[in-house]
Scaffold this active site. Structure first.
Site, PDB file in Angstrom:
ATOM      1  N   LEU A  43      42.187  52.772  53.354  1.00  0.00           N
ATOM      2  CA  LEU A  43      42.607  52.056  52.144  1.00  0.00           C
ATOM      3  C   LEU A  43      43.779  51.126  52.408  1.00  0.00           C
ATOM      4  CD1 LEU A  43      42.074  54.695  49.359  1.00  0.00           C
ATOM      5  CD2 LEU A  43      40.887  52.518  49.701  1.00  0.00           C
ATOM      6  N   ARG A 337      53.149  70.336  44.766  1.00  0.00           N
ATOM      7  CA  ARG A 337      52.423  71.068  45.811  1.00  0.00           C
ATOM      8  C   ARG A 337      53.317  71.988  46.624  1.00  0.00           C
ATOM      9  NH1 ARG A 337      48.585  66.016  47.740  1.00  0.00           N
ATOM     10  NH2 ARG A 337      47.383  66.049  45.814  1.00  0.00           N
ATOM     11  N   LEU A 469      46.995  57.322  47.646  1.00  0.00           N
ATOM     12  CA  LEU A 469      46.083  56.189  47.453  1.00  0.00           C
ATOM     13  C   LEU A 469      46.852  55.037  46.818  1.00  0.00           C
ATOM     14  CD1 LEU A 469      42.890  58.046  46.147  1.00  0.00           C
ATOM     15  CD2 LEU A 469      43.570  57.570  48.496  1.00  0.00           C
TER      16      LEU A 469
HETATM   17  C1  LIG Z   1      40.793  65.942  51.761  1.00  0.00           C
HETATM   18  C2  LIG Z   1      41.811  64.956  51.279  1.00  0.00           C
HETATM   19  C3  LIG Z   1      41.846  64.573  49.948  1.00  0.00           C
HETATM   20  C4  LIG Z   1      42.791  63.665  49.495  1.00  0.00           C
HETATM   21  N1  LIG Z   1      42.794  63.313  48.183  1.00  0.00           N
HETATM   22  C5  LIG Z   1      43.725  62.414  47.742  1.00  0.00           C
HETATM   23  C6  LIG Z   1      43.737  62.006  46.388  1.00  0.00           C
HETATM   24  O1  LIG Z   1      42.930  62.439  45.572  1.00  0.00           O
HETATM   25  N2  LIG Z   1      44.670  61.109  45.990  1.00  0.00           N
HETATM   26  C7  LIG Z   1      45.595  60.582  46.855  1.00  0.00           C
HETATM   27  O2  LIG Z   1      46.410  59.760  46.448  1.00  0.00           O
HETATM   28  N3  LIG Z   1      45.573  60.948  48.167  1.00  0.00           N
HETATM   29  C8  LIG Z   1      44.672  61.834  48.621  1.00  0.00           C
HETATM   30  N4  LIG Z   1      44.669  62.197  49.948  1.00  0.00           N
HETATM   31  C9  LIG Z   1      45.529  61.476  50.889  1.00  0.00           C
HETATM   32  C10 LIG Z   1      44.914  60.107  51.195  1.00  0.00           C
HETATM   33  O3  LIG Z   1      43.521  60.224  51.272  1.00  0.00           O
HETATM   34  C11 LIG Z   1      45.428  59.517  52.498  1.00  0.00           C
HETATM   35  O4  LIG Z   1      46.816  59.628  52.583  1.00  0.00           O
HETATM   36  C12 LIG Z   1      45.065  58.046  52.582  1.00  0.00           C
HETATM   37  O5  LIG Z   1      43.687  57.849  52.320  1.00  0.00           O
HETATM   38  C13 LIG Z   1      45.427  57.473  53.938  1.00  0.00           C
HETATM   39  O6  LIG Z   1      44.983  56.142  53.984  1.00  0.00           O
HETATM   40  P1  LIG Z   1      45.345  55.226  55.217  1.00  0.00           P
HETATM   41  O7  LIG Z   1      44.665  53.923  54.983  1.00  0.00           O
HETATM   42  O8  LIG Z   1      46.819  55.226  55.425  1.00  0.00           O
HETATM   43  O9  LIG Z   1      44.706  55.964  56.484  1.00  0.00           O
HETATM   44  P2  LIG Z   1      43.176  56.384  56.822  1.00  0.00           P
HETATM   45  O10 LIG Z   1      42.282  56.331  55.674  1.00  0.00           O
HETATM   46  O11 LIG Z   1      43.298  57.661  57.584  1.00  0.00           O
HETATM   47  O12 LIG Z   1      42.699  55.254  57.799  1.00  0.00           O
HETATM   48  C14 LIG Z   1      43.159  55.192  59.119  1.00  0.00           C
HETATM   49  C15 LIG Z   1      42.458  54.043  59.803  1.00  0.00           C
HETATM   50  O13 LIG Z   1      43.087  53.842  61.061  1.00  0.00           O
HETATM   51  C16 LIG Z   1      42.114  53.763  62.076  1.00  0.00           C
HETATM   52  N5  LIG Z   1      42.775  54.192  63.303  1.00  0.00           N
HETATM   53  C17 LIG Z   1      43.564  55.265  63.508  1.00  0.00           C
HETATM   54  N6  LIG Z   1      44.041  55.260  64.755  1.00  0.00           N
HETATM   55  C18 LIG Z   1      43.540  54.163  65.354  1.00  0.00           C
HETATM   56  C19 LIG Z   1      43.673  53.614  66.645  1.00  0.00           C
HETATM   57  N7  LIG Z   1      44.450  54.161  67.581  1.00  0.00           N
HETATM   58  N8  LIG Z   1      42.982  52.493  66.926  1.00  0.00           N
HETATM   59  C20 LIG Z   1      42.189  51.884  65.990  1.00  0.00           C
HETATM   60  N9  LIG Z   1      42.063  52.359  64.746  1.00  0.00           N
HETATM   61  C21 LIG Z   1      42.722  53.483  64.439  1.00  0.00           C
HETATM   62  C22 LIG Z   1      40.967  54.592  61.598  1.00  0.00           C
HETATM   63  O14 LIG Z   1      39.777  54.195  62.220  1.00  0.00           O
HETATM   64  C23 LIG Z   1      40.990  54.272  60.099  1.00  0.00           C
HETATM   65  O15 LIG Z   1      40.295  53.080  59.869  1.00  0.00           O
HETATM   66  C24 LIG Z   1      43.735  63.128  50.398  1.00  0.00           C
HETATM   67  C25 LIG Z   1      43.717  63.516  51.732  1.00  0.00           C
HETATM   68  C26 LIG Z   1      42.789  64.443  52.166  1.00  0.00           C
HETATM   69  C27 LIG Z   1      42.846  64.906  53.577  1.00  0.00           C
END
Ligand SMILES: Cc1cc2nc3c(=O)[nH]c(=O)nc-3n(C[C@H](O)[C@H](O)[C@H](O)COP(=O)(O)OP(=O)(O)OC[C@H]3O[C@@H](n4cnc5c(N)ncnc54)[C@H](O)[C@@H]3O)c2cc1C
Length: 670
Positions: A43, A337, A469
């Site tokens: 996201l 939490r 999110l």
């Molecule tokens: C089961 C679960 C339920 C959740 N529910 C909620 C909720 O209801 N509401 C809420 O606010 N939060 C929720 N969270 C937390 C939230 O989902 C995450 O904090 C958030 O989606 C993280 O988004 P992000 O874009 O930072 O990382 P991610 O979605 O983890 O994306 C990481 C990206 O980085 C890429 N990547 C990683 N390392 C590398 C690398 N070395 N080289 C190339 N690409 C790489 C991956 O391919 C991916 O595209 C939940 C978490 C979990 C585990």
């Protein structure tokens, strides 16, 4: 190094607006000459890549999965917060700001959090415009529910699949830009190092995970959006591939890490069932809107339940201890939490755990099903409905709200949660710590930014539910696309960055040497062997509660484990092919370094706050039961935060603690 948070002057409510008015901009024609690398398309990264491309920058986006749609963000269940006040229940930008800072035990940077609360409303509008199917009420208006630590309903949701729906929105926005040629998407590419030229981030080294090819990519700025590192514990609710590598590589090249030990242990997860488990499953916090948490009051009942002689449904109301409702009447089951997790651990440590391992409490929907059933009977004009009819009607409502979560529970535990309470226990879920960033979301490496869960910015010592999110999308859609211009305005005449330079050469060589080591080491233990051992040390000694002795032991043990890893790790297969073990080896190598920093950070924090629960007792190590420093009834942290010494890698600067806008008193959830 002196850290400069670059928080603008002025009243907190005007900072962001004033700042945007004065910031340097890059004109649309010049944006065409500027390249930006975005590592990660969850996201945070997906929304940033789409917006930067829409603005006119040339974006190269990288993900290790086969599609942005598979980022771990897809797993998010419960919802996303926004201060829309659609329920007319007293919500406001200030209240969202206040709740977030208080929920994080006053450890977040207030200016960032205020900005987050301000832009939260825009996120919902943006996502609705993209077609994200948020839940709606009977009249067609967007619906809300409540999450822990707040007294309003401000959480927007799409059943139990909010992350997936939001990700499809961001992915559609990205796809439009991919089709226009403004985003070049590199799926199945893992970033293995950042390249600095004259001290600025100018590119990355990646490995094509299908062919094994090592590639150089250049840009004028690099954005890291690689998600959280909860998998340092081996078992967590994170996706199996979630890792720290991108964040860790930039850390090793000069990006400071902040609060690495701040981990969120989520109270409602399906308990661990055995030694061969590789993943834990979350039951969304949204369930605490309707589920009541309890354990038996009497030890005899606990024993009878464990031995299968009694069922939880055999216990009458007065034989149950609804301990959250008892201790925190105002917030009840919706305390934050960290508070709920510690309370569950406290009951289980006292012997009241209801499963064979003694590590489970009940989450019970019977009362909600009956309540909804009676309401439905009234609505449907059914007079004198039988108990069975009430239950049937109520079950339908609960199913409509949480059906996919109940189904998931049923498939994993093989019990029907409509008929018997769920069993839940805290599990590692989210990392509040991460790469330090300033108000622009830039790390301490010029031109290197970090957004989403990978940075440390907004949640302090404990993240409130449905705020990750919000933060990821705020960073990606509404903050970074502005702030990055301030830096890139100096690059409009720089021209293409060459990859044929000594800096790229050196970084590539280092990456190749490490890969060669792994495939040629012919050791005796698998990568998972080390990851599991690391996870056990982390959980036992840097888990829900920590003490000085245990943390010192953890530092020693992790260091020894790391030495062993570099001597004896075994990675089958070759380097020029699809080799999942090889990819894992690199990630676990980084976890083994992060784990030690994590324990060092926890050691120097002589305090309890949020996800960090420091025990006085230095006598025992391992899972501890000693007296906590924290005032457990008021959940007030008793000493002001003070960072002792200047440990090399761990950073939390005084400037993070700006208590000028809200009063630092007590965090009381009574
Ligand atoms: C089961 C679960 C339920 C959740 N529910 C909620 C909720 O209801 N509401 C809420 O606010 N939060 C929720 N969270 C937390 C939230 O989902 C995450 O904090 C958030 O989606 C993280 O988004 P992000 O874009 O930072 O990382 P991610 O979605 O983890 O994306 C990481 C990206 O980085 C890429 N990547 C990683 N390392 C590398 C690398 N070395 N080289 C190339 N690409 C790489 C991956 O391919 C991916 O595209 C939940 C978490 C979990 C585990």
């Amino acid at each position: 190094m002196a850290l400069d948070s670059k928080v603008p002057q002025g009243p907190i409510k005007d900072k962001w607006t004033d700042y945007k008015n004065k910031i340097n901009l890059v004109n649309p024609a010049n944006k065409r000459h500027i390249d930006v690398i975005v590592v990660g398309t969850g996201l945070a990264g997906g929304s940033a890549a789409a917006t930067l491309a829409e603005l006119g920058y040339n974006v190269k986006a990288f993900a290790y999965q086969d599609s942005p749609r598979r980022a771990h963000s897809i797993a998010a269940q419960g919802g996303i917060n926004a201060a829309k006040n659609y329920q007319g229940d007293g919500d406001s930008t200030y209240r969202l700001f206040y709740d977030t800072v208080k929920g994080g035990d006053y450890r977040s940077r207030e200016a960032n959090v205020y900005r987050l609360a301000e832009v939260s409303a825009n996120i919902i509008d943006q996502c609705v415009a993209q077609g994200v199917p948020f839940a709606r009420d009977y009249g067609g208006l967007l619906d809300n529910r409540s999450f822990g630590g707040v007294l309003v309903s401000r959480t927007f949701y799409a059943k139990g699949q909010t992350g997936q729906q939001l990700l499809l929105g961001a992915y559609s926005a990205m796809n439009r830009q991919i089709a226009r040629g403004k985003i070049e998407m590199f799926n199945r590419h893992e970033m293995l190092d950042v390249v600095l030229v004259d001290g600025k981030a100018r590119g990355i080294i990646t490995r094509n995970l299908i062919t094994g090819e090592i590639e150089r990519h250049s840009a004028h700025a690099v954005v890291i959006a690689s998600g959280g590192y909860g998998n340092v514990y081996f078992l967590s609710t994170n996706a199996m591939g979630s890792n720290v590598t991108a964040g860790w590589k930039i850390h090793k090249k000069g990006a400071y890490f902040a609060n690495p030990c701040y981990t969120q242990i989520h109270p409602t997860c399906i308990p661990r069932s055995g030694d061969y488990q590789s993943k834990l499953t979350l039951m969304s916090e949204s369930l605490r809107n309707d589920g009541r948490i309890w354990v038996p009051k009497n030890m005899d009942d606990v024993i009878a339940i464990r031995e299968g002689k009694k069922k939880p449904t055999d216990l009458s109301e007065d034989e149950r201890d609804y301990y959250l409702e008892r201790r925190y009447p105002a917030f009840g089951n919706l305390v934050p939490r960290d508070v709920a997790s510690r309370a569950a651990k406290e009951r289980c440590d006292a012997g009241y755990g209801v499963n064979a391992t003694g590590e489970a409490v009940y989450l019970d929907f019977a009362a909600a099903i009956t309540r909804y059933g009676k309401e439905q009977a009234k609505i449907q004009n059914i007079s004198n409905p039988s108990d069975a009819k009430i239950y049937e009607l109520g079950q339908k409502i609960v199913e409509a709200k949480y059906g996919n979560l109940f189904q998931m529970y049923n498939k994993i535990v093989d019990q029907d949660p409509y008929k018997t309470p769920m069993m839940i226990y805290p599990a590692v879920h989210y990392t509040m710590g991460g790469v330090w960033v300033d108000y622009n979301l830039m790390t301490t490496i010029p031109g290197c930014y970090c957004i989403g869960e990978a940075n440390f910015s907004d949640h302090g010592a404990n993240r409130l539910g449905a705020s990750a999110l919000m933060q990821g999308l705020a960073d990606g859609y509404f903050v970074l696309p502005y702030t990055i211009g301030d830096y890139l305005a100096d690059d409009i005449r720089t021209g293409k960055i060459s990859t044929e330079t000594p800096e790229f050469e050196a970084a590539e060589k280092e990456v190749k040497e490490k890969i060669d080591f792994f495939v040629n080491n012919n050791g005796t233990h698998s990568v998972d062997y080390y990851h599991k051992k690391l996870g056990k040390i982390m959980w036992d000694k840097c888990g829900m509660s920590r003490n000085e002795k245990g943390l010192k032991e953890a530092i020693e043990e992790i260091s020894e484990l790391r030495k062993d890893f570099w001597q004896n790790v075994s990675v089958p297969g070759g380097s020029e092919e699809y080799n999942e073990e090889l990819a894992k080896a690199g990630r676990v190598a980084d976890f083994l370094e992060l784990g030690e920093l994590f324990a060092k950070d926890a050691l120097v924090r002589e305090e309890s706050c949020g996800g960090h629960f420091r025990e006085e007792s230095a006598e025992e190590s391992g899972p501890q039961k000693g007296e906590a420093k924290r005032d457990d009834e008021n959940f007030a942290f008793v000493s002001a935060w003070e960072y002792k010494g200047e440990p090399k890698d761990a950073v939390l600067h005084k400037e993070e603690l700006e208590f000028n806008d809200i009063e630092l008193k007590q965090r009381s959830y009574k």
